[in-house]
Design a protein around this motif. Structure first.
Motif, short mmCIF file in Angstrom:
data_model
loop_
_atom_site.label_atom_id
_atom_site.label_comp_id
_atom_site.label_asym_id
_atom_site.label_seq_id
_atom_site.Cartn_x
_atom_site.Cartn_y
_atom_site.Cartn_z
N UNK A 43 0.86 -1.18 0.00
CA UNK A 43 0.00 0.00 0.00
C UNK A 43 0.89 1.22 0.00
N UNK A 44 0.27 2.39 -0.21
CA UNK A 44 1.01 3.63 -0.36
C UNK A 44 0.35 4.76 0.41
N UNK A 45 1.16 5.75 0.77
CA UNK A 45 0.68 7.04 1.26
C UNK A 45 1.25 8.06 0.29
N UNK A 46 0.36 8.83 -0.33
CA UNK A 46 0.75 9.80 -1.35
C UNK A 46 1.48 10.96 -0.71
N UNK A 47 2.62 11.30 -1.27
CA UNK A 47 3.36 12.50 -0.85
C UNK A 47 2.98 13.67 -1.75
N UNK A 48 3.09 13.45 -3.08
CA UNK A 48 2.70 14.47 -4.05
C UNK A 48 2.04 13.77 -5.23
N UNK A 49 1.16 14.49 -5.92
CA UNK A 49 0.50 13.95 -7.09
C UNK A 49 -0.90 13.44 -6.78
N UNK A 50 -1.51 12.83 -7.80
CA UNK A 50 -2.90 12.37 -7.71
C UNK A 50 -3.01 10.94 -8.22
N UNK A 60 -18.81 -1.11 -19.72
CA UNK A 60 -18.53 0.34 -19.68
C UNK A 60 -17.07 0.56 -19.32
N UNK A 61 -16.68 1.81 -19.45
CA UNK A 61 -15.35 2.21 -19.00
C UNK A 61 -15.33 2.16 -17.47
N UNK A 62 -14.17 1.92 -16.88
CA UNK A 62 -14.06 1.89 -15.42
C UNK A 62 -14.56 3.21 -14.84
N UNK A 63 -15.31 3.12 -13.75
CA UNK A 63 -15.84 4.31 -13.08
C UNK A 63 -14.85 4.79 -12.04
N UNK A 64 -14.42 6.06 -12.15
CA UNK A 64 -13.52 6.63 -11.14
C UNK A 64 -14.35 6.90 -9.89
N UNK A 65 -13.92 6.31 -8.80
CA UNK A 65 -14.64 6.39 -7.53
C UNK A 65 -14.14 7.56 -6.69
N UNK A 66 -12.82 7.76 -6.71
CA UNK A 66 -12.24 8.80 -5.86
C UNK A 66 -10.88 9.21 -6.41
N UNK A 67 -10.52 10.45 -6.17
CA UNK A 67 -9.23 11.01 -6.58
C UNK A 67 -8.45 11.28 -5.30
N UNK A 68 -7.31 10.61 -5.13
CA UNK A 68 -6.53 10.72 -3.90
C UNK A 68 -5.30 11.58 -4.11
N UNK A 69 -4.89 12.27 -3.03
CA UNK A 69 -3.72 13.13 -3.10
C UNK A 69 -2.92 13.10 -1.81
N UNK A 70 -2.26 14.21 -1.53
CA UNK A 70 -1.32 14.35 -0.42
C UNK A 70 -1.82 13.72 0.89
N UNK A 71 -0.97 12.87 1.46
CA UNK A 71 -1.18 12.22 2.75
C UNK A 71 -2.34 11.23 2.79
N UNK A 72 -2.85 10.83 1.62
CA UNK A 72 -3.95 9.88 1.61
C UNK A 72 -3.45 8.46 1.40
N UNK A 73 -4.14 7.52 2.04
CA UNK A 73 -3.84 6.10 1.93
C UNK A 73 -4.36 5.56 0.61
N UNK A 74 -3.52 4.85 -0.10
CA UNK A 74 -3.91 4.17 -1.34
C UNK A 74 -3.81 2.68 -1.07
#
Length: 151
Positions: A43-50, A60-74
Motif C-alpha cells: 500500500x502507499x501514502x501519497x506524498x505528491x501527485x494524484x 462500460x469504462x471503469x468508473x472513477x470512484x475517488x481522486x486521492x492526493x497528499x497524505x492519503x492512503x492508497x
C-alpha cells in the motif's frame, strides 16, 4: 531526517513506527498501481501527485470512484483477507509516495497489538469513507435522476 507524516488519524507514536517500514517510490502519469482482483501485497501514502481509484463496470469504462492526493492512503485490501484488490488505481499525475510491504506491516501489527489496533482503526475509517464515496459516485453515474434523493 525529516519523518514523513501519514494521515492525521493514526496517532503519532504509531505513525513513527509505521514510517520505519516505508520506502520512497515514484510513478509516472498513467501508471497502473493495481487492478481489481490482483494480489494486494503493498500500500502507499501519497506524498505528491494524484491517484484515481476506479471500479470495473461490465460493458462500460471503469468508473472513477475517488481522486486521492497528499497524505492519503492508497489501498486497504492488503489488511483484510483474502488480500485481493477490490478497486483499481492509476496515477493521474506524477506521483511520489511512501510504499509499504503488506506482510511487513501485518507482522508489525501482530507483534504489537496496540499498533495493530491503531492501524486497523485507521484503515477501517478509510474503508468506510471509500465505500460511501463508491456508492455516491455509482449513483451519480448510473441511477435514474432523483433515485438517490431521500423523500
Amino acid at each position: 531526517m525529516n519523518v514523513p507524516q501519514p494521515p492525521i488519524s493514526l496517532p503519532v507514536e504509531y505513525r513513527e513506527r509505521l514510517m520505519q517500514a516505508a520506502r520512497e517510490v515514484s510513478f509516472a502519469p498513467g501508471t497502473r498501481l493495481f487492478q481489481e482482483g490482483g494480489r494486494a501485497d503493498r500500500f502507499w501514502i501519497v506524498r505528491t501527485g494524484r491517484i484515481a481509484l476506479d471500479m470495473h463496470v461490465p460493458g462500460r469504462r471503469a468508473a472513477v470512484i475517488e481522486d486521492l492526493g497528499h497524505n492519503e492512503l492508497v489501498g486497504w485490501s492488503w489488511l483484510f483477507g483474502p488480500h485481493v484488490w477490490h478497486l483499481g488505481a492509476t496515477a493521474t499525475t506524477p506521483v511520489r509516495a511512501w510504499e509499504f510491504d503488506a506482510e511487513t506491516v501485518r507482522s508489525l501489527c501482530r507483534t504489537d497489538p496496540d499498533l495493530g489496533n491503531a492501524v486497523s482503526q485507521w484503515v477501517g475509517e478509510v474503508l468506510a469513507h471509500r465505500l460511501r464515496a463508491a456508492r455516491t459516485r455509482l449513483l451519480d453515474l448510473y441511477a435514474p435522476y432523483g433515485a438517490g434523493a431521500s423523500v
